[in-house]
Scaffold this motif. Structure first.
Motif, mmCIF file in Angstrom:
data_model
loop_
_atom_site.group_PDB
_atom_site.id
_atom_site.type_symbol
_atom_site.label_atom_id
_atom_site.label_comp_id
_atom_site.label_asym_id
_atom_site.label_seq_id
_atom_site.Cartn_x
_atom_site.Cartn_y
_atom_site.Cartn_z
ATOM 1 N N LEU A 88 0.829 -1.203 0.000
ATOM 2 C CA LEU A 88 0.000 0.000 0.000
ATOM 3 C C LEU A 88 0.865 1.256 0.000
ATOM 4 C CD1 LEU A 88 -2.653 1.594 0.284
ATOM 5 C CD2 LEU A 88 -2.582 1.096 2.745
ATOM 6 N N LEU A 89 1.922 1.263 0.807
ATOM 7 C CA LEU A 89 2.812 2.427 0.817
ATOM 8 C C LEU A 89 3.506 2.584 -0.530
ATOM 9 C CD1 LEU A 89 4.461 2.519 4.354
ATOM 10 C CD2 LEU A 89 2.201 3.270 3.612
ATOM 11 N N ALA A 90 3.885 1.457 -1.153
ATOM 12 C CA ALA A 90 4.490 1.537 -2.482
ATOM 13 C C ALA A 90 3.504 2.117 -3.486
ATOM 14 C CB ALA A 90 4.945 0.145 -2.928
ATOM 15 N N ASP A 91 2.248 1.689 -3.398
ATOM 16 C CA ASP A 91 1.224 2.232 -4.304
ATOM 17 C C ASP A 91 1.117 3.746 -4.160
ATOM 18 O OD1 ASP A 91 0.730 -0.426 -4.944
ATOM 19 O OD2 ASP A 91 -1.137 -0.541 -3.809
ATOM 20 N N LEU A 92 1.146 4.235 -2.918
ATOM 21 C CA LEU A 92 1.037 5.673 -2.691
ATOM 22 C C LEU A 92 2.259 6.423 -3.218
ATOM 23 C CD1 LEU A 92 -0.446 5.682 0.923
ATOM 24 C CD2 LEU A 92 -1.598 6.521 -1.139
ATOM 25 N N LEU A 93 3.441 5.874 -2.983
ATOM 26 C CA LEU A 93 4.653 6.549 -3.434
ATOM 27 C C LEU A 93 4.752 6.581 -4.956
ATOM 28 C CD1 LEU A 93 7.316 5.288 -0.867
ATOM 29 C CD2 LEU A 93 6.225 7.520 -0.955
ATOM 30 N N ALA A 94 4.194 5.568 -5.617
ATOM 31 C CA ALA A 94 4.256 5.499 -7.079
ATOM 32 C C ALA A 94 3.047 6.136 -7.761
ATOM 33 C CB ALA A 94 4.372 4.036 -7.518
ATOM 34 N N GLU A 147 12.025 3.898 8.120
ATOM 35 C CA GLU A 147 12.412 4.758 7.009
ATOM 36 C C GLU A 147 11.400 5.880 6.776
ATOM 37 O OE1 GLU A 147 15.172 4.912 5.718
ATOM 38 O OE2 GLU A 147 16.089 2.968 6.090
ATOM 39 N N VAL A 148 10.111 5.565 6.897
ATOM 40 C CA VAL A 148 9.094 6.611 6.763
ATOM 41 C C VAL A 148 9.338 7.712 7.793
ATOM 42 C CG1 VAL A 148 6.636 7.144 7.034
ATOM 43 C CG2 VAL A 148 7.328 5.122 5.740
ATOM 44 N N LEU A 149 9.590 7.321 9.031
ATOM 45 C CA LEU A 149 9.804 8.310 10.085
ATOM 46 C C LEU A 149 11.084 9.101 9.856
ATOM 47 C CD1 LEU A 149 8.664 6.087 13.034
ATOM 48 C CD2 LEU A 149 7.568 8.211 12.351
ATOM 49 N N ARG A 150 12.150 8.433 9.414
ATOM 50 C CA ARG A 150 13.391 9.161 9.152
ATOM 51 C C ARG A 150 13.216 10.198 8.049
ATOM 52 N NH1 ARG A 150 16.047 4.462 10.993
ATOM 53 N NH2 ARG A 150 15.641 3.303 9.077
ATOM 54 N N GLN A 151 12.420 9.859 7.047
ATOM 55 C CA GLN A 151 12.263 10.756 5.913
ATOM 56 C C GLN A 151 11.217 11.841 6.154
ATOM 57 O OE1 GLN A 151 14.229 10.528 3.096
ATOM 58 N NE2 GLN A 151 15.318 8.959 4.240
ATOM 59 N N LYS A 152 10.172 11.530 6.916
ATOM 60 C CA LYS A 152 9.024 12.429 7.022
ATOM 61 C C LYS A 152 8.972 13.233 8.324
ATOM 62 C CE LYS A 152 7.179 11.484 3.040
ATOM 63 N NZ LYS A 152 5.753 11.387 2.825
ATOM 64 N N ALA A 213 5.408 11.338 -9.493
ATOM 65 C CA ALA A 213 5.748 10.059 -8.876
ATOM 66 C C ALA A 213 7.252 9.822 -8.862
ATOM 67 C CB ALA A 213 5.035 8.920 -9.600
ATOM 68 N N GLU A 214 7.926 10.135 -9.955
ATOM 69 C CA GLU A 214 9.372 9.902 -10.015
ATOM 70 C C GLU A 214 10.128 10.844 -9.080
ATOM 71 O OE1 GLU A 214 10.872 7.335 -11.446
ATOM 72 O OE2 GLU A 214 8.839 6.673 -11.923
ATOM 73 N N ILE A 215 9.665 12.086 -8.963
ATOM 74 C CA ILE A 215 10.294 13.014 -8.011
ATOM 75 C C ILE A 215 10.104 12.513 -6.585
ATOM 76 C CG2 ILE A 215 10.133 15.326 -7.014
ATOM 77 C CD1 ILE A 215 9.542 16.373 -9.841
ATOM 78 N N TRP A 220 12.489 10.380 -1.518
ATOM 79 C CA TRP A 220 12.513 9.454 -0.389
ATOM 80 C C TRP A 220 13.016 8.089 -0.842
ATOM 81 C CZ3 TRP A 220 7.760 12.362 -1.027
ATOM 82 C CH2 TRP A 220 7.744 13.513 -0.225
ATOM 83 N N PRO A 221 14.272 8.037 -1.318
ATOM 84 C CA PRO A 221 14.778 6.794 -1.915
ATOM 85 C C PRO A 221 14.876 5.646 -0.926
ATOM 86 C CG PRO A 221 16.559 8.379 -1.607
ATOM 87 C CD PRO A 221 15.285 9.108 -1.340
ATOM 88 N N ALA A 222 15.157 5.942 0.347
ATOM 89 C CA ALA A 222 15.287 4.854 1.318
ATOM 90 C C ALA A 222 13.938 4.187 1.570
ATOM 91 C CB ALA A 222 15.865 5.387 2.628
#
Length: 242
Positions: A88-94, A147-152, A213-215, A220-222
């Motif tokens: 689900l998180l991958a779907d949102l990020l893409a 990783e979500v917490l580190r990035q967000k 999506a690509e940006i 948030w590459p990690a």
């Protein structure tokens, strides 16, 4: 659109609104995760959709994984819940459009991670909190949550308070610490309206969704690196061609 009665999906102008329905805790078991993924897929396939908003009815945005169910099933089914959420998180990020979480109530553990996985977050000012409950519940944190917490979550002390102290963060504090973008006064409908307005403003920019999506993945590459093999894009790529 009704995704198995757990979510509704509707269009408000250029905004695709997914609402988790009911007055319960909106625990993220396999059925709800599947319903949410179906809603995100519908947004992706919807002509003219320019942004997505995720909201919930009742007291809770989401109180995290369905741990009561997980304790009654074999390990492989527990893992399927976590991997489904990773998808689900991958779907949102893409997703090729901006995303906004309308945090209409309490967002705990996986529910907190779900909210923060959106591009921006509007939180109800009068009720609800962000809460990473793992340390209080005696549960190890899932790697991609970290990783979500580190990035967000921009501030190291805030991350420490959330993860190692189990601090419950109100909307006012979350705005002050830069964790969410805005606090909205009023009830659930007011928070949803504020999130939809924010999303409509983003949709009006007319950005190329695939570029968005690509940006996002590059920003948030990690996070993307830990979830990308589980999303709809990966599933489509792995599907045999006839």
């Amino acid at each position: 659109m009704d995704t198995g009665s757990m979510c509704t999906v509707e269009r408000r102008g250029r905004v695709h609104l997914i609402t988790i329905t009911g007055a319960g805790e909106h625990r993220l078991g396999l059925p709800l995760i599947s319903a949410l993924r179906s809603g995100v897929a519908a947004a992706r396939a919807s002509p003219g959709a320019g942004a997505l908003v995720l909201a919930a009815e009742g007291k809770y945005f989401s109180n995290g994984f369905d741990q009561a169910w997980a304790r009654t099933v074999p390990l492989h089914l527990q893992m399927s819940m976590s991997e489904g959420f990773r998808g689900l998180l991958a779907d949102l990020l893409a997703l090729p459009m901006p995303t906004v979480a309308a945090v209409t109530g309490h967002a705990s553990a996986a529910g907190c991670a779900l909210a923060l996985a959106h591009d921006s977050v509007v939180m109800r000012g009068s009720r609800g909190f962000l809460y990473m409950s793992e340390v209080d519940a005696g549960i190890k944190i899932v790697d991609y949550f970290g990783e979500v917490l580190r990035q967000k979550v921009p501030d190291a002390a805030t991350r420490r308070d959330m993860v190692l102290a189990g601090s419950k963060m109100t909307a006012a504090e979350a705005v002050r610490r830069g964790v969410v973008d805005a606090a909205a006064d009023g009830g659930v409908d007011d928070v949803v309206a504020a999130a939809v307005a924010a999303a409509e403003g983003l949709a009006a920019r007319g950005w190329d969704g695939e570029v968005v999506a690509e940006i996002r993945k590059a920003m948030w590459p990690a996070v993307w690196g830990k979830v990308k093999d589980y999303g709809a894009e990966a599933a489509a790529a792995a599907r045999p061609r006839l």
